[in-house]
Design a protein around this motif. Structure first.
Motif, PDB file in Angstrom:
ATOM      1  N   ASN A 119      -0.953 -30.035  17.531  1.00  0.00           N
ATOM      2  CA  ASN A 119       0.467 -29.811  17.868  1.00  0.00           C
ATOM      3  C   ASN A 119       1.278 -29.937  16.380  1.00  0.00           C
ATOM      4  OD1 ASN A 119       0.076 -29.677  20.382  1.00  0.00           O
ATOM      5  ND2 ASN A 119      -0.250 -31.650  20.467  1.00  0.00           N
ATOM      6  N   GLY A 120       0.913 -29.322  15.256  1.00  0.00           N
ATOM      7  CA  GLY A 120       1.485 -29.330  14.030  1.00  0.00           C
ATOM      8  C   GLY A 120       1.887 -28.008  13.692  1.00  0.00           C
ATOM      9  N   PHE A 121       2.655 -28.030  12.503  1.00  0.00           N
ATOM     10  CA  PHE A 121       3.198 -26.832  12.032  1.00  0.00           C
ATOM     11  C   PHE A 121       2.681 -26.717  10.494  1.00  0.00           C
ATOM     12  CE2 PHE A 121       6.046 -27.684  15.275  1.00  0.00           C
ATOM     13  CZ  PHE A 121       6.312 -26.682  15.969  1.00  0.00           C
ATOM     14  N   ILE A 122       2.763 -25.576  10.240  1.00  0.00           N
ATOM     15  CA  ILE A 122       2.158 -25.256   8.581  1.00  0.00           C
ATOM     16  C   ILE A 122       3.254 -24.207   8.037  1.00  0.00           C
ATOM     17  CG2 ILE A 122       0.672 -23.754   9.445  1.00  0.00           C
ATOM     18  CD1 ILE A 122      -1.120 -24.671   6.851  1.00  0.00           C
ATOM     19  N   GLU A 123       3.737 -24.542   7.070  1.00  0.00           N
ATOM     20  CA  GLU A 123       4.707 -23.624   6.368  1.00  0.00           C
ATOM     21  C   GLU A 123       4.207 -23.323   4.868  1.00  0.00           C
ATOM     22  OE1 GLU A 123       9.439 -23.175   5.074  1.00  0.00           O
ATOM     23  OE2 GLU A 123       8.703 -25.069   5.775  1.00  0.00           O
ATOM     24  N   VAL A 124       4.351 -22.096   4.379  1.00  0.00           N
ATOM     25  CA  VAL A 124       3.867 -21.634   3.205  1.00  0.00           C
ATOM     26  C   VAL A 124       4.790 -21.196   2.199  1.00  0.00           C
ATOM     27  CG1 VAL A 124       2.050 -20.349   1.991  1.00  0.00           C
ATOM     28  CG2 VAL A 124       1.779 -20.907   4.525  1.00  0.00           C
ATOM     29  N   GLU A 125       4.768 -21.468   0.932  1.00  0.00           N
ATOM     30  CA  GLU A 125       5.787 -21.007   0.136  1.00  0.00           C
ATOM     31  C   GLU A 125       4.898 -20.589  -1.079  1.00  0.00           C
ATOM     32  OE1 GLU A 125       9.153 -23.520  -1.109  1.00  0.00           O
ATOM     33  OE2 GLU A 125       8.744 -25.013   0.932  1.00  0.00           O
ATOM     34  N   SER A 126       5.192 -19.395  -1.544  1.00  0.00           N
ATOM     35  CA  SER A 126       4.498 -19.109  -2.560  1.00  0.00           C
ATOM     36  C   SER A 126       5.198 -17.904  -3.536  1.00  0.00           C
ATOM     37  CB  SER A 126       3.189 -18.087  -1.969  1.00  0.00           C
ATOM     38  OG  SER A 126       2.246 -17.934  -3.160  1.00  0.00           O
ATOM     39  N   GLU A 127       4.956 -17.974  -4.792  1.00  0.00           N
ATOM     40  CA  GLU A 127       5.440 -17.120  -5.760  1.00  0.00           C
ATOM     41  C   GLU A 127       4.408 -16.571  -6.826  1.00  0.00           C
ATOM     42  OE1 GLU A 127       8.781 -18.920  -7.836  1.00  0.00           O
ATOM     43  OE2 GLU A 127       9.366 -16.798  -8.700  1.00  0.00           O
ATOM     44  N   VAL A 128       4.323 -15.438  -6.867  1.00  0.00           N
ATOM     45  CA  VAL A 128       3.092 -14.658  -7.743  1.00  0.00           C
ATOM     46  C   VAL A 128       3.486 -15.138  -9.263  1.00  0.00           C
ATOM     47  CG1 VAL A 128       2.273 -12.429  -8.732  1.00  0.00           C
ATOM     48  CG2 VAL A 128       3.222 -12.632  -6.260  1.00  0.00           C
ATOM     49  N   GLY A 129       2.202 -15.785  -9.559  1.00  0.00           N
ATOM     50  CA  GLY A 129       2.148 -16.099 -10.977  1.00  0.00           C
ATOM     51  C   GLY A 129       2.731 -17.497 -11.277  1.00  0.00           C
ATOM     52  N   LYS A 130       3.368 -18.079 -10.015  1.00  0.00           N
ATOM     53  CA  LYS A 130       3.652 -19.821 -10.392  1.00  0.00           C
ATOM     54  C   LYS A 130       2.888 -20.587  -9.458  1.00  0.00           C
ATOM     55  CE  LYS A 130       7.847 -19.593 -12.656  1.00  0.00           C
ATOM     56  NZ  LYS A 130       8.956 -19.017 -12.175  1.00  0.00           N
ATOM     57  N   GLY A 131       2.789 -20.263  -8.163  1.00  0.00           N
ATOM     58  CA  GLY A 131       1.955 -21.221  -7.403  1.00  0.00           C
ATOM     59  C   GLY A 131       2.162 -20.974  -5.943  1.00  0.00           C
ATOM     60  N   THR A 132       1.441 -21.973  -5.209  1.00  0.00           N
ATOM     61  CA  THR A 132       1.655 -22.058  -3.772  1.00  0.00           C
ATOM     62  C   THR A 132       1.811 -23.558  -3.296  1.00  0.00           C
ATOM     63  OG1 THR A 132       0.390 -20.029  -3.557  1.00  0.00           O
ATOM     64  CG2 THR A 132       0.579 -21.204  -1.570  1.00  0.00           C
ATOM     65  N   CYS A 133       2.446 -23.495  -2.243  1.00  0.00           N
ATOM     66  CA  CYS A 133       2.715 -24.875  -1.536  1.00  0.00           C
ATOM     67  C   CYS A 133       2.660 -24.943   0.174  1.00  0.00           C
ATOM     68  CB  CYS A 133       4.061 -25.259  -1.902  1.00  0.00           C
ATOM     69  SG  CYS A 133       4.327 -27.013  -1.479  1.00  0.00           S
ATOM     70  N   PHE A 134       1.435 -25.490   0.636  1.00  0.00           N
ATOM     71  CA  PHE A 134       1.467 -25.679   1.980  1.00  0.00           C
ATOM     72  C   PHE A 134       2.173 -26.844   2.494  1.00  0.00           C
ATOM     73  CE2 PHE A 134      -1.719 -22.432   0.699  1.00  0.00           C
ATOM     74  CZ  PHE A 134      -1.710 -21.609   1.916  1.00  0.00           C
ATOM     75  N   THR A 135       3.081 -26.696   3.456  1.00  0.00           N
ATOM     76  CA  THR A 135       3.447 -27.990   4.064  1.00  0.00           C
ATOM     77  C   THR A 135       2.884 -28.037   5.387  1.00  0.00           C
ATOM     78  OG1 THR A 135       5.231 -27.884   2.637  1.00  0.00           O
ATOM     79  CG2 THR A 135       5.381 -29.546   4.266  1.00  0.00           C
ATOM     80  N   ILE A 136       2.354 -29.109   5.742  1.00  0.00           N
ATOM     81  CA  ILE A 136       1.804 -29.196   6.964  1.00  0.00           C
ATOM     82  C   ILE A 136       2.629 -30.403   7.616  1.00  0.00           C
ATOM     83  CG2 ILE A 136      -0.186 -30.056   8.581  1.00  0.00           C
ATOM     84  CD1 ILE A 136      -1.838 -29.127   6.031  1.00  0.00           C
ATOM     85  N   THR A 137       3.156 -30.326   8.792  1.00  0.00           N
ATOM     86  CA  THR A 137       3.832 -31.541   9.779  1.00  0.00           C
ATOM     87  C   THR A 137       2.947 -31.688  10.914  1.00  0.00           C
ATOM     88  OG1 THR A 137       5.437 -29.981  10.595  1.00  0.00           O
ATOM     89  CG2 THR A 137       6.283 -31.216   8.638  1.00  0.00           C
ATOM     90  N   LEU A 138       2.915 -32.758  11.021  1.00  0.00           N
ATOM     91  CA  LEU A 138       2.003 -33.379  12.206  1.00  0.00           C
ATOM     92  C   LEU A 138       2.631 -34.515  13.015  1.00  0.00           C
ATOM     93  CD1 LEU A 138      -1.479 -33.262  10.434  1.00  0.00           C
ATOM     94  CD2 LEU A 138      -0.855 -31.729  12.410  1.00  0.00           C
ATOM     95  N   PRO A 139       2.510 -34.535  14.311  1.00  0.00           N
ATOM     96  CA  PRO A 139       3.009 -35.840  15.109  1.00  0.00           C
ATOM     97  C   PRO A 139       2.535 -37.163  14.599  1.00  0.00           C
ATOM     98  CG  PRO A 139       2.151 -34.410  16.683  1.00  0.00           C
ATOM     99  CD  PRO A 139       1.701 -33.869  15.238  1.00  0.00           C
ATOM    100  N   MET A 140       3.134 -38.103  14.157  1.00  0.00           N
ATOM    101  CA  MET A 140       2.769 -39.568  13.892  1.00  0.00           C
ATOM    102  C   MET A 140       2.213 -40.189  15.131  1.00  0.00           C
ATOM    103  SD  MET A 140       3.085 -41.989  11.243  1.00  0.00           S
ATOM    104  CE  MET A 140       3.265 -43.882  11.408  1.00  0.00           C
TER     105      MET A 140
END
Ligand code: ADP
Ligand code: MG
Length: 239
Positions: free
Chosen positions: A203-224
């Motif tokens: 029951n979580g979500f995953i969001e991806v931000e990425s930029e060529v040559g710069k890097g990538t960031c995955f953000t996962i949110t889950l219920p506590m």
């Protein structure tokens, strides 16, 4: 900066596929292994015994890959427990440390206490798949930073960021598609599919931000999820 939010319909489509791959490949492997075992018990020359031994090891290795990538093909989780995100992230980072060293990648982390309800092997598979991709995206070294926190006492946030090659809009849109890989023979294109499926099952979500040559960031949110003991003490306080 490219952004992508993962949608559920994609996950449902791959779930069925994964399940059939898992079953259809596992069965012939099991059969072959059984016959190899029988053969090794026969009166065969020593060098043949060695061939059989290697064959069995290789069959086990193939089965291991299926296990790693397709454990979610089971209809329901085996053992769901309350896990501490800090411990689990540390554990996954320990597993990845040798690969990071080989790639000149520095591991960095800021980890706050938080707990979630999950099956440990699945969560580990998910974290390892993400960290492995991050390291593989930095062939000339870089920084892999892992961050975790809790928001409003009810959401656990896990962030896995790399300073790697990044992804363009097309790659981002195909992320999680079965067999989508830019790594040619080295890639399976199954890692992200597994990650999405596991996070969704929690029951979580995953969001991806990425930029060529710069890097990538995955953000996962889950219920506590709080431990039963903590819950009881909280209830007592209320009473
Ligand atoms: P594989 O790693 O076997 O290629 P995955 O499903 O794990 O398969 O990843 C699919 C593709 O997504 C990769 O081949 C790569 O192109 C892209 N990708 C995933 N994570 C990252 C990342 N952190 N940085 C850049 N590209 C990534
Ligand atoms: Mg991968």
């Amino acid at each position: 900066l490219q952004r992508k939010l993962i949608r559920n319909e994609k996950l449902e489509a791959v779930s069925h596929l994964a399940s059939s791959i898992s079953h259809e490949v596992r069965n012939p492997l099991t059969t072959s292994r059984g016959f190899m075992q029988l053969l090794s018990e026969q009166d065969v020359p020593v060098h043949c015994k060695e061939y059989i031994k290697i064959s069995i090891e290789e069959i086990d290795r193939a089965a291991g890959i299926i296990q790693d990538y397709l454990t979610f093909a089971k209809p329901s989780p085996e053992k769901v427990e309350i896990l501490q995100t800090k411990d689990e992230l540390k554990r996954a980072m320990d597993v990845m440390q040798p690969l990071a060293n080989m790639n000149n990648v520095e591991l960095q982390s800021v980890l706050m206490e938080g707990s979630i309800k999950a099956e440990r092997s699945r969560l580990q598979q998910c974290l390892v798949n993400l960290m492995k991709n991050a390291i593989e995206a930095m062939p000339n070294g870089g920084l892999l930073s892992v961050y975790s926190n809790v928001i409003d006492d009810k959401t656990v946030v896990i962030r896995i960021r790399d300073t790697g090659i990044g992804m363009d809009a097309n790659q981002l849109s195909r992320l999680g598609e079965p067999y989508f890989s830019t790594k040619e023979i080295k890639g399976t294109g199954l890692g992200m599919m597994v990650v999405y499926r596991i996070i969704e099952s929690m029951n979580g979500f995953i969001e991806v931000e990425s930029e060529v040559g710069k890097g990538t960031c995955f953000t996962i949110t889950l219920p506590m999820k709080k431990r039963a003991k903590e819950k009881i003490s909280l209830q007592r306080e209320v009473v």
